[in-house]
Motif scaffolding. Structure first.
Motif, PDB file in Angstrom:
ATOM      1  N   PRO A  13       0.845  -1.202   0.000  1.00 32.71           N
ATOM      2  CA  PRO A  13       0.000   0.000   0.000  1.00 32.71           C
ATOM      3  C   PRO A  13       0.875   1.246   0.000  1.00 32.71           C
ATOM      4  N   LEU A  14       0.418   2.323  -0.660  1.00 31.05           N
ATOM      5  CA  LEU A  14       1.118   3.609  -0.641  1.00 31.05           C
ATOM      6  C   LEU A  14       0.388   4.480   0.361  1.00 31.05           C
ATOM      7  N   ARG A  15       0.854   4.411   1.615  1.00 29.57           N
ATOM      8  CA  ARG A  15       0.110   5.030   2.713  1.00 29.57           C
ATOM      9  C   ARG A  15       0.049   6.546   2.604  1.00 29.57           C
ATOM     10  N   GLU A  16       0.981   7.150   1.878  1.00 24.43           N
ATOM     11  CA  GLU A  16       0.940   8.615   1.787  1.00 24.43           C
ATOM     12  C   GLU A  16      -0.223   9.089   0.904  1.00 24.43           C
ATOM     13  N   GLY A  17      -0.776   8.231   0.105  1.00 25.79           N
ATOM     14  CA  GLY A  17      -1.893   8.611  -0.769  1.00 25.79           C
ATOM     15  C   GLY A  17      -3.210   8.551  -0.013  1.00 25.79           C
ATOM     16  N   GLY A  18      -4.008   9.607  -0.110  1.00 24.45           N
ATOM     17  CA  GLY A  18      -5.274   9.679   0.604  1.00 24.45           C
ATOM     18  C   GLY A  18      -6.249   8.579   0.227  1.00 24.45           C
ATOM     19  N   SER A  19      -6.152   8.091  -1.023  1.00 22.21           N
ATOM     20  CA  SER A  19      -7.115   7.086  -1.474  1.00 22.21           C
ATOM     21  C   SER A  19      -6.578   5.655  -1.295  1.00 22.21           C
ATOM     22  N   LEU A  20      -5.476   5.527  -0.556  1.00 19.98           N
ATOM     23  CA  LEU A  20      -4.833   4.231  -0.319  1.00 19.98           C
ATOM     24  C   LEU A  20      -4.554   3.463  -1.623  1.00 19.98           C
ATOM     25  N   TYR A  32       2.465  -1.649 -11.231  1.00 24.40           N
ATOM     26  CA  TYR A  32       1.595  -0.495 -11.446  1.00 24.40           C
ATOM     27  C   TYR A  32       1.177   0.100 -10.112  1.00 24.40           C
ATOM     28  N   VAL A  33       0.861   1.395 -10.139  1.00 20.08           N
ATOM     29  CA  VAL A  33       0.205   2.017  -8.996  1.00 20.08           C
ATOM     30  C   VAL A  33      -1.282   2.023  -9.311  1.00 20.08           C
ATOM     31  N   VAL A  34      -2.061   1.258  -8.540  1.00 17.01           N
ATOM     32  CA  VAL A  34      -3.492   1.149  -8.814  1.00 17.01           C
ATOM     33  C   VAL A  34      -4.259   2.170  -7.991  1.00 17.01           C
ATOM     34  N   LYS A  35      -5.148   2.909  -8.674  1.00 17.43           N
ATOM     35  CA  LYS A  35      -6.093   3.810  -8.019  1.00 17.43           C
ATOM     36  C   LYS A  35      -7.426   3.056  -8.010  1.00 17.43           C
ATOM     37  N   PHE A  36      -7.884   2.711  -6.808  1.00 18.56           N
ATOM     38  CA  PHE A  36      -9.001   1.771  -6.695  1.00 18.56           C
ATOM     39  C   PHE A  36     -10.364   2.434  -6.876  1.00 18.56           C
ATOM     40  N   LEU A  98      -1.371   3.255 -13.031  1.00 15.51           N
ATOM     41  CA  LEU A  98      -0.288   3.975 -13.713  1.00 15.51           C
ATOM     42  C   LEU A  98       0.983   3.161 -13.635  1.00 15.51           C
ATOM     43  N   ASP A  99       1.741   3.207 -14.689  1.00 14.15           N
ATOM     44  CA  ASP A  99       3.031   2.550 -14.693  1.00 14.15           C
ATOM     45  C   ASP A  99       3.836   3.019 -13.476  1.00 14.15           C
ATOM     46  N   TYR A 100       4.358   2.091 -12.712  1.00 12.05           N
ATOM     47  CA  TYR A 100       5.117   2.431 -11.493  1.00 12.05           C
ATOM     48  C   TYR A 100       6.536   2.857 -11.873  1.00 12.05           C
ATOM     49  N   LEU A 101       6.965   3.987 -11.356  1.00 12.33           N
ATOM     50  CA  LEU A 101       8.307   4.489 -11.655  1.00 12.33           C
ATOM     51  C   LEU A 101       9.222   4.203 -10.470  1.00 12.33           C
ATOM     52  N   PRO A 102       9.994   3.113 -10.533  1.00 12.35           N
ATOM     53  CA  PRO A 102      10.805   2.721  -9.377  1.00 12.35           C
ATOM     54  C   PRO A 102      11.928   3.720  -9.140  1.00 12.35           C
ATOM     55  N   VAL A 105      11.331  10.203  -7.039  1.00 10.01           N
ATOM     56  CA  VAL A 105      11.123  10.972  -5.793  1.00 10.01           C
ATOM     57  C   VAL A 105      10.230  12.167  -6.108  1.00 10.01           C
ATOM     58  N   MET A 106       9.582  12.693  -5.066  1.00 11.24           N
ATOM     59  CA  MET A 106       8.692  13.838  -5.268  1.00 11.24           C
ATOM     60  C   MET A 106       9.509  15.109  -5.514  1.00 11.24           C
ATOM     61  N   PHE A 107       9.099  15.894  -6.489  1.00 14.23           N
ATOM     62  CA  PHE A 107       9.719  17.193  -6.773  1.00 14.23           C
ATOM     63  C   PHE A 107       9.640  18.065  -5.522  1.00 14.23           C
ATOM     64  N   LYS A 138       2.548  21.529  -0.642  1.00 18.67           N
ATOM     65  CA  LYS A 138       2.140  20.513   0.323  1.00 18.67           C
ATOM     66  C   LYS A 138       2.104  19.129  -0.308  1.00 18.67           C
ATOM     67  N   ASN A 139       1.681  19.095  -1.550  1.00 24.86           N
ATOM     68  CA  ASN A 139       1.466  17.837  -2.245  1.00 24.86           C
ATOM     69  C   ASN A 139       1.769  18.064  -3.719  1.00 24.86           C
ATOM     70  N   ALA A 140       3.024  17.833  -4.099  1.00 24.89           N
ATOM     71  CA  ALA A 140       3.463  18.232  -5.443  1.00 24.89           C
ATOM     72  C   ALA A 140       2.848  17.368  -6.541  1.00 24.89           C
ATOM     73  N   ASN A 141       2.629  16.102  -6.244  1.00 29.06           N
ATOM     74  CA  ASN A 141       2.107  15.190  -7.264  1.00 29.06           C
ATOM     75  C   ASN A 141       2.882  15.313  -8.575  1.00 29.06           C
ATOM     76  N   LEU A 142       4.187  15.420  -8.405  1.00 36.97           N
ATOM     77  CA  LEU A 142       5.091  15.605  -9.531  1.00 36.97           C
ATOM     78  C   LEU A 142       6.338  14.791  -9.203  1.00 36.97           C
ATOM     79  N   PRO A 151       4.282  14.207 -14.157  1.00 37.94           N
ATOM     80  CA  PRO A 151       3.061  14.578 -13.419  1.00 37.94           C
ATOM     81  C   PRO A 151       2.210  13.336 -13.129  1.00 37.94           C
ATOM     82  N   ILE A 152       1.777  13.220 -11.871  1.00 38.52           N
ATOM     83  CA  ILE A 152       0.887  12.102 -11.485  1.00 38.52           C
ATOM     84  C   ILE A 152      -0.325  12.663 -10.742  1.00 38.52           C
ATOM     85  N   ASP A 153      -1.273  11.787 -10.466  1.00 33.15           N
ATOM     86  CA  ASP A 153      -2.404  12.070  -9.585  1.00 33.15           C
ATOM     87  C   ASP A 153      -3.290  13.209 -10.089  1.00 33.15           C
ATOM     88  N   HIS A 154      -4.126  12.900 -11.052  1.00 33.75           N
ATOM     89  CA  HIS A 154      -5.052  13.894 -11.596  1.00 33.75           C
ATOM     90  C   HIS A 154      -6.489  13.656 -11.139  1.00 33.75           C
TER      91      HIS A 154
HETATM   92  N1  ATP Z   1       3.485   6.023 -11.138  1.00 31.11           N
HETATM   93  C1  ATP Z   1       4.048   6.110  -9.925  1.00 31.11           C
HETATM   94  N2  ATP Z   1       5.329   5.699  -9.722  1.00 31.11           N
HETATM   95  C2  ATP Z   1       5.901   5.772  -8.495  1.00 31.11           C
HETATM   96  N3  ATP Z   1       5.280   6.246  -7.394  1.00 31.11           N
HETATM   97  C3  ATP Z   1       4.013   6.674  -7.524  1.00 31.11           C
HETATM   98  C4  ATP Z   1       3.333   6.644  -8.790  1.00 31.11           C
HETATM   99  N4  ATP Z   1       2.080   7.116  -8.612  1.00 31.11           N
HETATM  100  C5  ATP Z   1       1.985   7.445  -7.310  1.00 31.11           C
HETATM  101  N5  ATP Z   1       3.137   7.188  -6.649  1.00 31.11           N
HETATM  102  C6  ATP Z   1       3.397   7.414  -5.203  1.00 31.11           C
HETATM  103  O1  ATP Z   1       2.210   7.130  -4.492  1.00 31.11           O
HETATM  104  C7  ATP Z   1       1.725   8.283  -3.819  1.00 31.11           C
HETATM  105  C8  ATP Z   1       0.218   8.316  -3.868  1.00 31.11           C
HETATM  106  O2  ATP Z   1      -0.222   8.363  -5.209  1.00 31.11           O
HETATM  107  P1  ATP Z   1      -1.330   9.419  -5.658  1.00 31.11           P
HETATM  108  O3  ATP Z   1      -0.868  10.795  -5.345  1.00 31.11           O
HETATM  109  O4  ATP Z   1      -1.664   9.137  -7.074  1.00 31.11           O
HETATM  110  O5  ATP Z   1      -2.527   8.979  -4.710  1.00 31.11           O
HETATM  111  P2  ATP Z   1      -3.730   9.771  -4.038  1.00 31.11           P
HETATM  112  O6  ATP Z   1      -4.416   8.850  -3.129  1.00 31.11           O
HETATM  113  O7  ATP Z   1      -4.533  10.425  -5.101  1.00 31.11           O
HETATM  114  O8  ATP Z   1      -2.951  10.835  -3.208  1.00 31.11           O
HETATM  115  P3  ATP Z   1      -3.366  12.219  -2.573  1.00 31.11           P
HETATM  116  O9  ATP Z   1      -3.196  11.994  -1.127  1.00 31.11           O
HETATM  117  O10 ATP Z   1      -2.342  13.124  -3.173  1.00 31.11           O
HETATM  118  O11 ATP Z   1      -4.753  12.547  -3.002  1.00 31.11           O
HETATM  119  C9  ATP Z   1       2.395   9.460  -4.532  1.00 31.11           C
HETATM  120  O12 ATP Z   1       2.507  10.554  -3.694  1.00 31.11           O
HETATM  121  C10 ATP Z   1       3.725   8.864  -4.924  1.00 31.11           C
HETATM  122  O13 ATP Z   1       4.646   8.902  -3.839  1.00 31.11           O
END
Ligand code: ATP
Ligand code: MG
Length: 260
Positions: A13-20, A32-36, A98-102, A105-107, A138-142, A151-154
């Motif tokens: 899980p990517l805990r920093e993302g609000g939508s888990l 991949y990074v899955v947005k559920f 989204l294709d995961y970018l190993p 780092v965040m801008f 606060k949240n570059a999403n870049l 750019p990610i997270d639209h």
């Molecule tokens: N394609 C990717 N490759 C690598 N890491 C990613 C990718 N997409 C997202 N991440 C990581 O996962 C985190 C959460 O993704 P994302 O911002 O899309 O989720 P969110 O739930 O919409 O977040 P937010 O809390 O910004 O609303 C990003 O901040 C980033 O660290």
């Protein structure tokens, strides 16, 4: 047309993302990074992820490849975490990935990251056009990957689609939120970004981005419109916002001037 992959393993899980969101492995052996679909933000966030993401790609921005990830019920069955298990259960079927970018780092300007002014201007233009408030300090999403910007997270873009009755009033919105944009300090070339965007975003290109969204997701938007009518609604918004772009371009130019 977006590709579809089948999720084979829940990795992390990517805990920093609000939508888990989560890193998931798929049957093409990609990560991949899955947005559920079952996340609290709902299906509108996934629609925005696709439409805005593909518009960004059409502009030449490095949005990681977007695919559909098919989840079946067996995927999360053995997850020890209750919240994750529930999320996976609510997300069987199609999701956005989204294709995961190993190693990305965040801008972070505080770490002396800087952006080329042509690219910064284009990303600022893109976020004002799609009304994306989610690219701030606060949240570059870049992401920075191999020293380039991705750019990610639209999911928070297309603000108008949360209230279709109020949509006409939003077409000419100057988008004052651009003031908080993380790339605004470098966005000194808004007129050039505008010229490029007007050349690239033909009606066919915009319709193509909208065509990628599954009918069922469009039909689930409250209001009872058909998928075709909903697509027409999105296209109407974007073509008219493009025609009125001078309004948000002026706002971005003024906001940039106040910074320097
Ligand atoms: N394609 C990717 N490759 C690598 N890491 C990613 C990718 N997409 C997202 N991440 C990581 O996962 C985190 C959460 O993704 P994302 O911002 O899309 O989720 P969110 O739930 O919409 O977040 P937010 O809390 O910004 O609303 C990003 O901040 C980033 O660290
Ligand atoms: Mg995010």
């Amino acid at each position: 047309m977006l590709r579809t992959v089948h999720a084979t393993r829940y990795v992390l899980p990517l805990r920093e993302g609000g939508s888990l969101p989560a890193i998931v492995e798929a049957d093409d052996l990609g990560l991949y990074v899955v947005k559920f679909r079952g996340a609290g933000q709902g299906v509108l966030a996934l629609i925005a992820e696709i439409i805005a993401g593909e518009i960004g790609r059409s502009l030449g921005l490095r949005v990681p490849e977007i695919v559909f990830a098919e989840l079946d019920a067996s995927l999360g069955r053995n997850e020890p975490d209750y919240e994750i298990r529930q999320l996976l259960k609510a997300s069987t079927g199609l999701n956005v990935a989204l294709d995961y970018l190993p190693g990305s780092v965040m801008f972070d300007p505080a770490a002396r990251d800087a952006a080329p002014s042509d690219e910064a201007s284009l990303i600022v233009w893109f976020d004002a056009f799609t009304q994306n408030v989610d690219r701030t300090a606060k949240n570059a999403n870049l992401l920075l990957w191999h020293r380039r910007l991705y750019p990610i997270d639209h999911g928070a873009a297309l603000f108008f689609h949360h209230d279709w009755d109020a949509m006409p009033a939003r077409i000419e919105s100057p988008f004052a939120a651009i003031e908080q944009h993380i790339l605004l300090p470098w966005a000194s070339q808004i007129p050039q970004a505008s010229a490029l965007a007007h050349a690239k975003l033909t009606p066919d290109v915009l319709a193509g981005a909208i065509a990628d969204v599954p009918d069922a997701w469009l039909e689930s938007i409250p209001g009872g419109l058909s998928a075709a009518d909903r697509r027409a609604g999105y296209l109407n918004f974007f073509t008219r916002r493009l025609a009125a772009a001078h309004i948000f371009e002026q706002e971005a130019t003024d906001a940039h001037a106040r910074l320097v």
